[in-house]
Design an enzyme around this catalytic site. Structure first.
Site, mmCIF file in Angstrom:
data_model
loop_
_atom_site.group_PDB
_atom_site.id
_atom_site.type_symbol
_atom_site.label_atom_id
_atom_site.label_comp_id
_atom_site.label_asym_id
_atom_site.label_seq_id
_atom_site.Cartn_x
_atom_site.Cartn_y
_atom_site.Cartn_z
ATOM 1 N N GLU A 111 0.858 -1.190 0.000
ATOM 2 C CA GLU A 111 0.000 0.000 0.000
ATOM 3 C C GLU A 111 0.886 1.229 0.000
ATOM 4 O O GLU A 111 2.045 1.160 0.383
ATOM 5 C CB GLU A 111 -0.845 0.043 1.288
ATOM 6 C CG GLU A 111 -1.805 -1.109 1.431
ATOM 7 C CD GLU A 111 -2.260 -1.282 2.876
ATOM 8 O OE1 GLU A 111 -2.502 -0.260 3.553
ATOM 9 O OE2 GLU A 111 -2.353 -2.431 3.320
ATOM 10 N N LYS A 113 2.073 4.749 1.601
ATOM 11 C CA LYS A 113 2.060 5.308 2.950
ATOM 12 C C LYS A 113 1.574 6.742 2.832
ATOM 13 O O LYS A 113 2.325 7.657 2.522
ATOM 14 C CB LYS A 113 3.455 5.245 3.569
ATOM 15 C CG LYS A 113 3.456 5.547 5.052
ATOM 16 C CD LYS A 113 4.780 5.136 5.692
ATOM 17 C CE LYS A 113 4.727 5.215 7.199
ATOM 18 N NZ LYS A 113 4.623 6.570 7.721
ATOM 19 N N ASP A 115 0.500 10.356 3.655
ATOM 20 C CA ASP A 115 1.148 11.263 4.613
ATOM 21 C C ASP A 115 0.128 12.258 5.176
ATOM 22 O O ASP A 115 -0.141 13.294 4.581
ATOM 23 C CB ASP A 115 2.278 12.012 3.892
ATOM 24 C CG ASP A 115 3.301 12.550 4.871
ATOM 25 O OD1 ASP A 115 3.203 12.232 6.074
ATOM 26 O OD2 ASP A 115 4.195 13.291 4.439
ATOM 27 N N TYR A 222 -6.808 2.049 5.578
ATOM 28 C CA TYR A 222 -5.782 1.027 5.362
ATOM 29 C C TYR A 222 -5.889 -0.197 6.260
ATOM 30 O O TYR A 222 -5.081 -1.106 6.157
ATOM 31 C CB TYR A 222 -4.376 1.636 5.453
ATOM 32 C CG TYR A 222 -4.053 2.311 6.763
ATOM 33 C CD1 TYR A 222 -3.809 1.565 7.910
ATOM 34 C CD2 TYR A 222 -3.970 3.695 6.844
ATOM 35 C CE1 TYR A 222 -3.505 2.188 9.112
ATOM 36 C CE2 TYR A 222 -3.669 4.315 8.030
ATOM 37 C CZ TYR A 222 -3.442 3.550 9.168
ATOM 38 O OH TYR A 222 -3.149 4.169 10.351
ATOM 39 N N LYS A 309 10.639 3.976 3.254
ATOM 40 C CA LYS A 309 10.510 5.432 3.152
ATOM 41 C C LYS A 309 11.223 5.953 1.909
ATOM 42 O O LYS A 309 12.358 5.583 1.639
ATOM 43 C CB LYS A 309 11.150 6.084 4.390
ATOM 44 C CG LYS A 309 10.304 5.914 5.655
ATOM 45 C CD LYS A 309 9.431 7.136 5.885
ATOM 46 C CE LYS A 309 8.508 6.971 7.071
ATOM 47 N NZ LYS A 309 8.832 7.742 8.227
ATOM 48 N N CYS A 403 25.331 46.481 2.320
ATOM 49 C CA CYS A 403 23.901 46.387 2.050
ATOM 50 C C CYS A 403 23.634 46.652 0.568
ATOM 51 O O CYS A 403 24.089 47.667 0.035
ATOM 52 C CB CYS A 403 23.146 47.387 2.905
ATOM 53 S SG CYS A 403 21.395 47.458 2.516
ATOM 54 N N CYS A 406 21.590 50.198 0.573
ATOM 55 C CA CYS A 406 22.133 51.504 0.961
ATOM 56 C C CYS A 406 23.653 51.533 1.016
ATOM 57 O O CYS A 406 24.248 52.579 1.252
ATOM 58 C CB CYS A 406 21.546 51.941 2.299
ATOM 59 S SG CYS A 406 22.146 50.946 3.681
ATOM 60 N N CYS A 421 21.832 44.830 7.992
ATOM 61 C CA CYS A 421 22.205 46.183 7.618
ATOM 62 C C CYS A 421 21.867 47.051 8.828
ATOM 63 O O CYS A 421 20.708 47.131 9.224
ATOM 64 C CB CYS A 421 21.426 46.638 6.389
ATOM 65 S SG CYS A 421 21.517 48.427 6.174
ATOM 66 N N CYS A 427 18.221 53.254 5.700
ATOM 67 C CA CYS A 427 18.143 52.269 4.622
ATOM 68 C C CYS A 427 16.700 52.237 4.118
ATOM 69 O O CYS A 427 15.795 51.799 4.817
ATOM 70 C CB CYS A 427 18.569 50.911 5.162
ATOM 71 S SG CYS A 427 18.615 49.618 3.926
HETATM 72 P P1 AMP Z 1 5.131 5.974 11.492
HETATM 73 O O1 AMP Z 1 4.332 7.131 12.001
HETATM 74 O O2 AMP Z 1 6.198 6.366 10.524
HETATM 75 O O3 AMP Z 1 5.554 5.037 12.555
HETATM 76 O O4 AMP Z 1 4.123 5.149 10.573
HETATM 77 C C1 AMP Z 1 2.914 4.656 11.069
HETATM 78 C C2 AMP Z 1 1.799 5.471 10.523
HETATM 79 O O5 AMP Z 1 1.742 5.408 9.113
HETATM 80 C C3 AMP Z 1 0.445 4.977 10.941
HETATM 81 O O6 AMP Z 1 0.072 5.491 12.189
HETATM 82 C C4 AMP Z 1 -0.439 5.489 9.855
HETATM 83 O O7 AMP Z 1 -1.015 6.702 10.267
HETATM 84 C C5 AMP Z 1 0.462 5.794 8.698
HETATM 85 N N1 AMP Z 1 0.082 5.097 7.460
HETATM 86 C C6 AMP Z 1 -0.087 5.717 6.270
HETATM 87 N N2 AMP Z 1 -0.431 4.850 5.323
HETATM 88 C C7 AMP Z 1 -0.503 3.634 5.908
HETATM 89 C C8 AMP Z 1 -0.841 2.340 5.438
HETATM 90 N N3 AMP Z 1 -1.139 2.097 4.158
HETATM 91 N N4 AMP Z 1 -0.826 1.317 6.330
HETATM 92 C C9 AMP Z 1 -0.511 1.553 7.633
HETATM 93 N N5 AMP Z 1 -0.191 2.752 8.125
HETATM 94 C C10 AMP Z 1 -0.183 3.797 7.281
HETATM 95 ZN ZN ZN Z 2 20.762 49.055 4.041
#
Ligand code: AMP
Ligand code: ZN
Length: 664
Positions: A111, A113, A115, A222, A309, A403, A406, A421, A427
């Site tokens: 899956e 990840k 953000d 997820y 990552k 500067c 000036c 400055c 200035c």
């Molecule tokens: P970390 O915060 O780096 O330890 O990663 C864990 C967090 O990744 C979880 O708490 C989720 O919020 C997030 N996360 C995002 N996508 C996924 C996914 N596909 N499966 C599990 N966790 C996920």
């Molecule tokens: Zn200046």
């Protein structure tokens, strides 16, 4: 009875439209019709509160206020994930799993990840009963009201779902919505948000859920959590959850070998820029739920899942020139001008270089090929130089000594990275910048006066500082270009009206270094008048919440300068507001008392307690000192605080005694 049927049919219709829209990508009715139905429902619901339903589609609009989010224990802990950064580490992880499964290679799910902010959603009998943030993993904040406003979080499920279960997902702010939101903020004179992730988690913690409803959030699911829910495999459960109404991204896939996992990783590393939201890697999970159970958890994370990552996205381009900007406080910021290049969907032309040290560290030369990275922040930065594509040593950047505006020789204060400055009063960029700051939307917000007009007035010799604005006269302005009678009237009225702006805005407008809008509010609130603030010593300033050493020092320095004192005196003379509105006090019992609050309380939250102190005339301080009058202590007051209080002989009061003192 008729009414109830009407309400129920409207609700059913709206739930269905939502489901079709978010699950099947199918619009049953137009947006306009949807809004009409929603309005109709809201009107009937308002007239008939006896048919209230906490999961009515009307809950999406928000409006509930949560003062303090309740802390809720997670039924099952929300773990973090172990991280990997290389193929070898993925191989190691697979090896460990195979060893634990007696040499069996399991199947995997891959899956993205997502953000954002993690969320746990609990459903009972098909309705959402609770939404809780991850918090520390064992307990989080109950943000149900806010989460209900997120359009693709189903409030009522469809299909064949278990009676009671929890799902987990990530609440993200898609990039398009994020930049739209920032555009609106900038237009309103507010600071843009830094990145979508923090904005998403901040949005969940807003007190007014109708504000959350305005934020472009989306929830990506997820995991299904709970025992005996009728599934053998994680993948299968995710696919099935779509039919109940959840958004499970189609990017999900199955893999049966390391090779397939790596293919998934590599293909998304290339394609991630095309996604509508940000990801910071991928997550690989063992698919079979029995295998997951066999593998179990370490103290921090599941053994059956791991994340890979990605590095922040980088591109290489040519460094064309470096220019230097002079801020209103005189601070010099070097800016790299780059050969324009596409990065994370936007064209990048400039990158910030922060200061001289950074240029030196990278040994930057004009013409170098440099790597630019956008780590979620708005302005990209140069992270590295391509060693294979270096410009010659003659092109090495030597930091300016004078500067650019000036010509005054720059100074660098001991311990600070920035050059300044020092020509504060001469200035022009600084002078104009200070006045522009004062009139800006988030400061005095002067109607009819813009940044360019400020420059014009300065170069015409009409203003040299913010107080001069209040001396401007019609006959001085009319002869100027583009100054018709109407704009002059407007402008002078705007300047006059600005005298009524609250003290906090004036304070922010003064442009004291490090005193932003929030700090200005705190100061105005705490000291009440400019006279009190000007008299405050560094120690007294530090006692105020959120005011640290740096800010305190800067304030003291500012008010030591006779020029600034004169400026303030002139503003007072022109009638600019220099006092905070006197708050209506409930009583004066605590006037003159400095009170420290510590620990957790039974009947009140800390914030309510602080408000109560202020309403009764007292001041809340964050640290104990000889000036502390007494301490209100709840459960779990820090031991070091206790020792300090005893040493100074300061009374420690319980919550009950304190409330009794106020006759509550
Ligand atoms: P970390 O915060 O780096 O330890 O990663 C864990 C967090 O990744 C979880 O708490 C989720 O919020 C997030 N996360 C995002 N996508 C996924 C996914 N596909 N499966 C599990 N966790 C996920
Ligand atoms: Zn200046």
């Amino acid at each position: 009875m008729i009414i109830q049927e009407k309400i129920e049919s409207l609700r059913a219709k709206l739930h269905l439209c939502n489901f079709e829209y978010y699950v099947n990508d199918n619009s049953l009715i137009s947006d306009f019709e949807f809004d009409q139905l929603m309005k109709e429902l809201q009107e009937i619901e308002n007239k008939h509160p006896e048919f209230y339903d906490s999961n009515s589609p009307s809950q999406r609009v928000g409006g509930q206020i949560t003062k303090n989010f309740k802390t809720v224990e997670h039924k099952e802990r929300m773990y973090s994930l172990g991280n990997t950064y290389s193929e070898e580490e993925i191989q190691d992880w697979i090896n460990r799993i195979e060893k634990n499964l007696e040499d069996r290679t399991p199947s995997f799910t891959c899956e993205l990840k997502y953000d954002g902010a993690s969320i746990s959603l609990t459903y009972e009998k098909g309705v959402l009963i609770r939404a809780v943030t991850r918090g520390d993993g064992t307990k989080g904040d109950d943000v149900t009201q806010n989460v209900k406003t997120i359009p693709n979080v189903p409030l009522k499920l469809r299909g064949n779902y278990p009676d009671f279960f929890e799902v987990r997902g990530e609440i993200v702010m898609p990039l398009a919505g994020f930049s739209e939101l920032n555009k609106k903020r900038v237009a309103a004179g507010e600071e843009p948000y830094m990145n979508p992730r923090n904005t998403a988690s901040g949005s969940l913690k807003l007190q007014d859920s109708s504000e959350t409803a305005q934020r472009p959030l989306t929830c990506l699911i997820y995991a299904l959590v709970g025992k005996n829910l009728g599934f053998k495999e994680h993948y299968q459960s995710l696919v099935e959850m779509r039919s109940w109404g959840f958004t499970v991204p189609e990017t999900l896939t199955q893999a049966s070998s390391k090779q397939q996992i790596l293919e998934y990783i590599n293909s998304w590393e290339k394609k991630r820029g095309n996604l509508s939201y940000e990801i910071d890697g991928i997550v690989i999970k063992v698919n079979d739920l029995k295998d997951q159970e066999l593998l179990g958890f370490t103290s921090k994370s599941p053994r059956w899942a791991i994340s890979y990552k990605y590095q922040a996205e980088q591109v290489a381009t040519k460094l064309e020139t470096v220019t230097y900007q002079v801020g209103r406080t005189g601070a010099i910021t070097p800016v790299a001008n780059l050969n324009p290049i596409l990065l994370s969907g936007t064209t990048v032309k400039r990158a910030s270089l922060h200061n001289a040290d950074q240029i030196k560290k990278l040994d930057l030369r004009i013409g170098d090929r440099v790597y630019v990275e956008k780590g979620g922040e708005i302005i990209p930065k140069i992270v590295n130089v391509d060693p294979q594509n270096r410009a010659s040593i003659e092109n090495r950047i030597s930091y300016i000594k004078n500067c650019p505006n000036c010509g005054t020789e720059l100074v660098r204060i001991e311990g600070e990275a920035q050059h300044y400055c020092p020509n504060v009063d001469g200035c022009s960029t600084q002078i104009i910048g200070k006045i522009q700051h004062y009139i800006a939307r988030n400061a005095m917000d002067i109607d009819g006066l813009g940044s360019e007009t400020v420059s014009l007035f300065f170069y015409e010799g009409l203003i040299k500082n913010i107080a001069d604005l209040y001396t401007l006269k019609e006959e001085q302005l009319l002869p100027l270009e583009r100054m018709a009678q109407k704009s002059v009237d407007n402008l002078l009225l705007g300047i006059k009206n600005s005298k009524k702006q609250p003290f906090a805005k004036v304070l922010f407008g003064l442009g004291v270094r490090f005193v932003g809008a929030t700090v200005a509010k705190r100061l105005a609130n705490h000291f009440g008048t400019i006279t009190n603030l000007m008299k405050a010593s560094q120690e007294e300033l530090i006692m105020v919440d959120d005011i640290g050493h740096r800010i305190a020092q800067s304030l003291v320095k500012f008010f030591e300068n006779p020029k600034n004192i004169e400026l303030v005196e002139r503003l007072i003379a022109y009638g600019v507001t220099m006092e905070d509105e006197i708050k209506a006090l409930s009583s004066k019992i605590l006037v003159g008392k400095n009170i420290v609050v510590s620990g957790v309380f039974e009947t009140l939250s800390r914030n309510d307690l602080k408000a109560l102190i202020e309403e009764n005339g007292g001041k809340v301080s964050s640290s104990i000192s000889s000036k502390t009058s007494f301490i209100v202590a709840g459960v779990g007051m820090g031991p070091s605080k206790k020792v300090k209080a005893e040493k100074l002989g300061i009374q420690i009061m319980s919550e009950i005694t304190f409330l009794a003192l106020l006759d509550l």
